[in-house]
Write an enzyme that holds these catalytic residues in place. Structure first.
Site, PDB file in Angstrom:
ATOM      1  N   ASP A   1       0.826  -1.202   0.000  1.00 45.13           N
ATOM      2  CA  ASP A   1       0.000   0.000   0.000  1.00 45.13           C
ATOM      3  C   ASP A   1       0.861   1.253   0.000  1.00 45.13           C
ATOM      4  OD1 ASP A   1      -2.927  -0.908   0.363  1.00 45.13           O
ATOM      5  OD2 ASP A   1      -1.883  -2.044   1.889  1.00 45.13           O
ATOM      6  N   THR A   2       1.893   1.249   0.823  1.00 45.83           N
ATOM      7  CA  THR A   2       2.737   2.432   0.937  1.00 45.83           C
ATOM      8  C   THR A   2       3.507   2.694  -0.355  1.00 45.83           C
ATOM      9  OG1 THR A   2       2.961   2.001   3.303  1.00 45.83           O
ATOM     10  CG2 THR A   2       4.515   3.536   2.315  1.00 45.83           C
TER      11      THR A   2
END
Length: 406
Positions: free
Chosen positions: A174-175
């Site tokens: 996600d990051t």
């Protein structure tokens, strides 16, 4: 530093509408907010973003929320309602950037497709983050970061050889997608400076992971090589590994530069390594990596982590310990770099949160306001800014279309 003392960030004046939830979209918006963007975060009325209840809670709200939603304003809207969708259109008509991380098709189902929004505001930049992207045979599959890490090739490598692949411990997929999204936004802003037109940025979680997989694909293409798990070692680079010390801790040692390896050999008392022509370059050291690792391991096993690191630091050999968060919180370098920022909560208590990166000399980012404590905390202000009257706002609240501040 007090809010009044902070310089305006480089994105001061940039208007951002955040429609995402949980991690990828909100992390991208958080990064923009840290550098001055005015981010209006749209949450569902009632419970709000599910991240508010993830992991450890303080007074009923996630501590993580204080990092992910700092510098943002909260607007509570039921996006399934036509009047709420019209409010999003009003916001988009004045915004520079809109961020969403719903499953492909959700925005279209609400009448909020990029085409529709950009017809209202041709300068709008739309970041879309999803598991598999907006096109392709997998576009409609639900995709979370953990699945993307596996499909992107990372999970196959995060293991000890022969053991189950493990996750890296944080939502790295996600990051990475969020950071790629921020890069895309900055590129699109540069294009808009020249053309006056916005565009759509399509970021897939698995592609963001795959983009960081270095030589994985060309090695397979050229040699049919399928890189496997290597534990703490760095395959094809030697020596670079974690070595057990006498106190039970590990020292990470990267002695893989040619001159660095000679200094390492001197420190561990293996001077013959430094003069051995077979170990003069990386290719030779890789061929003898087991012998080299064994020699380094014998040396570290007789010393504590502190003793190992002190000797290697004196010799100019890159090395370090494996930090826990307790180590991070006590580290003077973290403190000196402004990475341990104390924030006063709304109840008067203080917590420590990560500082802002990257470090800009003239227009640094900063913590301007805490994460909105209540769902829809800024609803009235935001709706007034787009032209709604107090009576209209009251009617929407009465019908549950927008959230009340609680």
């Amino acid at each position: 530093m007090e809010t009044s003392q902070r310089k305006a960030g480089p994105l001061d004046g940039l208007k951002v509408v955040e429609l995402g939830q949980l991690i990828a979209g909100p992390f991208a918006a958080k990064t923009l907010a840290d550098f001055g963007a005015d981010v209006v975060k749209i949450e569902p009325p009632g419970a709000g973003d599910p991240l508010r209840k993830w992991r450890l809670l303080k007074d009923g709200t996630s501590i993580w929320w204080q990092v992910q939603s700092r510098n943002k304003r909260s607007l509570a809207l039921d996006l399934k309602d036509a009047q709420a969708q019209e409010i999003v259109r009003r916001l988009a008509s004045e915004a520079d950037v809109l961020i969403e991380n719903f499953r492909p098709g959700a925005m279209e189902g609400w009448g909020l497709s990029p085409d529709a929004l950009m017809a209202i505001n041709p300068r709008l930049i739309v970041l879309r983050i999803s598991g598999y992207g907006q096109t392709g045979p997998y576009r409609d599959r639900p995709g979370f970061g953990v699945v993307a890490e596996a499909m992107g090739g990372l999970r196959h490598l995060t293991a000890e050889p022969g053991r189950v692949p493990v996750r890296v411990g944080v939502s790295i997929g996600d990051t990475l997608a969020a950071l790629h999204g921020v890069i895309g936004i900055l590129l699109a802003l540069q294009h808009r400076h020249a053309s006056g037109k916005g565009q759509v940025i399509d970021v897939a979680l698995y592609e963001a992971v795959f983009n960081c997989m270095e030589s994985l694909l060309p090695e397979y293409s050229a040699f049919g090589a399928v890189r496997g798990a290597a534990g703490s070692a760095l395959p094809g680079i030697a020596p670079s590994n974690a070595y057990l010390c006498s106190d039970g801790g590990y020292a990470l040692i990267a002695g893989n530069g040619d001159s660095i390896f000679k200094r390492l050999a001197a420190v561990i008392g293996r001077h013959e390594f430094a003069t051995d022509p077979e170990l003069a370059d990386n290719a030779g050291r890789v061929a003898h990596v087991e012998r080299i690792d064994a020699a380094i391991g014998d040396w570290t096993a007789a010393r504590t982590v502190d003793e190992v690191l002190a000797a290697l630091d004196k010799a100019g050999v890159p090395a370090g310990r494996i930090y826990t968060v307790a180590d991070i919180a006590a580290d003077p370098h973290y403190a000196a770099r402004g990475m341990l920022e104390s924030v006063r909560m709304d109840d008067g208590s203080e917590i420590t949160v990560p500082g802002v990166v990257p470090k800009l000399s003239a227009t640094p980012g900063g913590h301007r306001r805490n994460a909105p404590l209540a769902v829809g905390q800024d609803t009235d202000d935001v709706l007034r800014e787009v032209g709604l009257t107090p009576a209209q706002i009251g009617e929407l609240k009465a019908r549950g279309i927008v959230g009340n501040k609680t």
